[in-house]
Design an enzyme around this catalytic site. Sequence first.
Site, mmCIF file in Angstrom:
data_model
loop_
_atom_site.group_PDB
_atom_site.id
_atom_site.type_symbol
_atom_site.label_atom_id
_atom_site.label_comp_id
_atom_site.label_asym_id
_atom_site.label_seq_id
_atom_site.Cartn_x
_atom_site.Cartn_y
_atom_site.Cartn_z
ATOM 1 N N TYR A 185 0.850 -1.185 0.000
ATOM 2 C CA TYR A 185 0.000 0.000 0.000
ATOM 3 C C TYR A 185 0.888 1.237 0.000
ATOM 4 O O TYR A 185 1.480 1.601 0.991
ATOM 5 C CB TYR A 185 -0.919 0.033 1.224
ATOM 6 C CG TYR A 185 -1.882 -1.131 1.343
ATOM 7 C CD1 TYR A 185 -2.209 -1.927 0.252
ATOM 8 C CD2 TYR A 185 -2.468 -1.426 2.568
ATOM 9 C CE1 TYR A 185 -3.093 -2.987 0.379
ATOM 10 C CE2 TYR A 185 -3.361 -2.485 2.701
ATOM 11 C CZ TYR A 185 -3.663 -3.269 1.605
ATOM 12 O OH TYR A 185 -4.532 -4.316 1.742
ATOM 13 N N HIS A 232 0.338 -11.860 1.447
ATOM 14 C CA HIS A 232 -0.675 -11.041 0.771
ATOM 15 C C HIS A 232 -1.353 -11.797 -0.372
ATOM 16 O O HIS A 232 -2.576 -11.800 -0.489
ATOM 17 C CB HIS A 232 -0.028 -9.753 0.258
ATOM 18 C CG HIS A 232 -0.996 -8.641 0.066
ATOM 19 N ND1 HIS A 232 -0.618 -7.321 0.051
ATOM 20 C CD2 HIS A 232 -2.341 -8.642 -0.110
ATOM 21 C CE1 HIS A 232 -1.682 -6.550 -0.124
ATOM 22 N NE2 HIS A 232 -2.740 -7.328 -0.236
ATOM 23 N N PRO A 238 -15.856 -5.026 3.234
ATOM 24 C CA PRO A 238 -17.107 -5.418 3.897
ATOM 25 C C PRO A 238 -18.322 -4.568 3.514
ATOM 26 O O PRO A 238 -19.449 -5.004 3.728
ATOM 27 C CB PRO A 238 -16.782 -5.276 5.388
ATOM 28 C CG PRO A 238 -15.695 -4.252 5.439
ATOM 29 C CD PRO A 238 -14.880 -4.491 4.207
ATOM 30 N N ARG A 284 -16.683 -1.892 -1.316
ATOM 31 C CA ARG A 284 -16.033 -0.671 -1.816
ATOM 32 C C ARG A 284 -16.974 0.536 -1.724
ATOM 33 O O ARG A 284 -17.062 1.343 -2.645
ATOM 34 C CB ARG A 284 -15.530 -0.879 -3.236
ATOM 35 C CG ARG A 284 -14.613 -2.096 -3.402
ATOM 36 C CD ARG A 284 -14.221 -2.291 -4.844
ATOM 37 N NE ARG A 284 -13.741 -3.634 -5.114
ATOM 38 C CZ ARG A 284 -12.455 -3.984 -5.188
ATOM 39 N NH1 ARG A 284 -11.527 -3.079 -4.991
ATOM 40 N NH2 ARG A 284 -12.107 -5.228 -5.452
ATOM 41 N N PHE A 311 -20.136 0.658 -1.879
ATOM 42 C CA PHE A 311 -21.410 0.525 -2.577
ATOM 43 C C PHE A 311 -22.562 0.338 -1.599
ATOM 44 O O PHE A 311 -23.639 0.943 -1.748
ATOM 45 C CB PHE A 311 -21.335 -0.655 -3.540
ATOM 46 C CG PHE A 311 -22.633 -0.950 -4.259
ATOM 47 C CD1 PHE A 311 -23.055 -0.157 -5.310
ATOM 48 C CD2 PHE A 311 -23.429 -2.032 -3.884
ATOM 49 C CE1 PHE A 311 -24.253 -0.417 -5.971
ATOM 50 C CE2 PHE A 311 -24.613 -2.311 -4.526
ATOM 51 C CZ PHE A 311 -25.034 -1.501 -5.577
#
Length: 347
Positions: free
Chosen positions: A78, A145, A225, A228, A230
């Site tokens: 990240y 990962h 969860p 994204r 939505f």
Amino acid sequence: MVMTPALAMSSGDKVHLSSASTLPTRKLGALEVSGIGLGCMSMVVGTYNPTPPKQDMIAHLRKAVERGVTLFDTAEVYGPYGSEEVVGEGLEPFKGQIKIATKIGFEIQNNQRMGRNSSPESLKRVVDGSLKRLRIETIDLLYLHRWDPKIPIEEVAGAFKEIIAAGKAKHWGLSEVAPDTLRKAHAELPVSALQTQYSLGERFSENQILDTCEELGVGFVPWGPTLRSFLTGRFNEYSRFDELDRRSQLPFFSPEGLEQNVPFLRIVQEWSQKKSITMAQFSLAWLLAQKPFIVPIPGTISPLHLEENLGGLDVKFTASELTEIRTEIEKFDLLGVRSKESALVDQ
């Protein structure tokens, strides 16, 4: 506990937490953490929003600790590296009082992700960089990962066994692997957590993955969860995304995808109204209700959304409500979600 402004703390200060700041806890294997954690991917460039000011993110992390969050999830990739650096600086005053999870397993060259690298030599080397950036002596939960299938998972487990034996990590986890791979890894070295996508709308993990975790005593950490964002009701069928936003690359958020998927939000909205909660709280509470070993890690850079997300821990469902919700969500055919069969293949 009311803290003085977080940014007034020096790197050498150590803050002791009041018991009044605790949240309900859950276990990932033997690792006990707050029932909802904080995903830290979006605190740096390259995700879903313009890069937020570093000092704001440090304050945000410390506010999360004040509210009782004890699980913070990041990864070397990240940024790359930037998220670990922010997490390390932000959480340094709480060393030993919270749990930091990070992920390794990608080749990074010139600050660019080049591909998967699960070789034991690489894993044992790069963990030192994570420790330095995170400003800790041992990582509470260290994930692979993504698995590179060219390296037998048994060899990967052996590398993590050496990392743990060296005192550089306490627990290990995997991300996005199939049940058979999880079993093989767990047989070599008990796995504490599996991190895989799961939400009201993205439910492929219900095909053997959750059952395998339950059988083996492995905790489950759903990323995405709220799908994204939505499921929070933030978007509609007219939403469009900048090319720098990861959602712009996903069929789910394409114009066609949104047209087909937005009606699904009616279920979330109606149930949220019934329960007098927000759509985000409903989505997180539904996940928590599926299994007692599930610990979502919604990512947010907003203090208001952090507070909202933690409210999901207080929401309860009856068995009949869960059955009714299940019946309603399974009527929908969402565009751009993974198939049930994908759960049986390493991602």
